[in-house]
Design a protein around this motif. Structure first.
Motif, PDB file in Angstrom:
ATOM      1  N   MET A   1       0.848  -1.193   0.000  1.00 58.59           N
ATOM      2  CA  MET A   1       0.000   0.000   0.000  1.00 58.59           C
ATOM      3  C   MET A   1       0.881   1.239   0.000  1.00 58.59           C
ATOM      4  O   MET A   1       1.929   1.262   0.643  1.00 58.59           O
ATOM      5  N   ASN A   2       0.441   2.280  -0.697  1.00 58.79           N
ATOM      6  CA  ASN A   2       1.187   3.539  -0.625  1.00 58.79           C
ATOM      7  C   ASN A   2       0.698   4.338   0.591  1.00 58.79           C
ATOM      8  O   ASN A   2      -0.227   3.925   1.301  1.00 58.79           O
TER       9      ASN A   2
ATOM     10  N   GLN B   1      -3.094   5.447   0.544  1.00 60.46           N
ATOM     11  CA  GLN B   1      -3.999   4.324   0.806  1.00 60.46           C
ATOM     12  C   GLN B   1      -3.986   3.977   2.294  1.00 60.46           C
ATOM     13  O   GLN B   1      -5.035   3.721   2.887  1.00 60.46           O
ATOM     14  N   THR B   2      -2.805   3.984   2.876  1.00 64.07           N
ATOM     15  CA  THR B   2      -2.672   3.699   4.304  1.00 64.07           C
ATOM     16  C   THR B   2      -3.376   4.770   5.127  1.00 64.07           C
ATOM     17  O   THR B   2      -4.110   4.461   6.074  1.00 64.07           O
TER      18      THR B   2
ATOM     19  N   ASP C   1      -5.909   6.662   4.257  1.00 65.22           N
ATOM     20  CA  ASP C   1      -7.355   6.477   4.127  1.00 65.22           C
ATOM     21  C   ASP C   1      -7.855   5.342   5.012  1.00 65.22           C
ATOM     22  O   ASP C   1      -8.893   5.449   5.664  1.00 65.22           O
ATOM     23  N   ARG C   2      -7.106   4.246   5.055  1.00 68.42           N
ATOM     24  CA  ARG C   2      -7.519   3.086   5.868  1.00 68.42           C
ATOM     25  C   ARG C   2      -7.456   3.420   7.362  1.00 68.42           C
ATOM     26  O   ARG C   2      -8.350   3.053   8.123  1.00 68.42           O
TER      27      ARG C   2
ATOM     28  N   HIS D   1      -6.861  14.187   1.913  1.00 69.22           N
ATOM     29  CA  HIS D   1      -7.085  12.844   2.458  1.00 69.22           C
ATOM     30  C   HIS D   1      -7.110  12.859   3.989  1.00 69.22           C
ATOM     31  O   HIS D   1      -7.001  11.821   4.618  1.00 69.22           O
TER      32      HIS D   1
END
Length: 144
Positions: A68-69, A72-73, A75-76, A104
């Motif tokens: 994961m970039n 993405q991390t 957001d999670r 984000h």
């Protein structure tokens, strides 16, 4: 910090040398309990320990392209805990990257440089003070 409780800090970066250097810098201050992770996936697996602050590299998939970039991390993490302060860290000094991180819901953006560590310390202090004020305000508002 005035209390004896250490600030739980997650450091997430796929650059092992930089990660170790940052860990040593924060550990020397003796007010942080530092946990390091080389991938966003490892960070996410440890979210149950409820970190106070996360410093997250923008390019986490530099070594493992399948990883994961940073966005993405981010957001999670925000889907798990929308209130956790996250400082994005990157070697890129492009304003578009910083703005994208803020969209984000990153708390701040720091460019990797000689002054990055000092800047991160100041940001963490400010973020934790802001969180404390917000909690106190919410407490008072709930009683009105």
């Amino acid at each position: 910090m005035g209390s004896n409780k250490k600030i739980t800090l997650f450091l997430v970066d796929d650059d092992a040398l930089f990660l170790k250097s940052l860990e040593i810098d924060f550990m020397q201050l003796n007010e942080y309990a530092v946990k390091t992770f080389a991938t966003g996936e490892l960070c996410l697996e440890n979210m149950a320990t409820s970190p106070d602050v996360i410093i997250l590299d923008y390019h986490l998939n530099g070594i493992d392209k399948a990883a994961m970039n940073g966005l993405q991390t981010l957001d999670r993490i925000k889907s798990i805990d929308p209130d956790i302060p996250i400082i994005m860290l990157s070697a890129q000094d492009k304003i578009e990257v910083a703005v994208n991180c803020m969209h984000h819901k990153a708390s701040d953006y720091v460019v990797k440089s000689e002054t990055a560590f000092i800047r991160m310390q100041k940001i963490i202090t400010a973020l934790l003070k802001l969180n404390k004020i917000q909690k106190e305000l919410n407490w008072y508002m709930d009683r009105m």
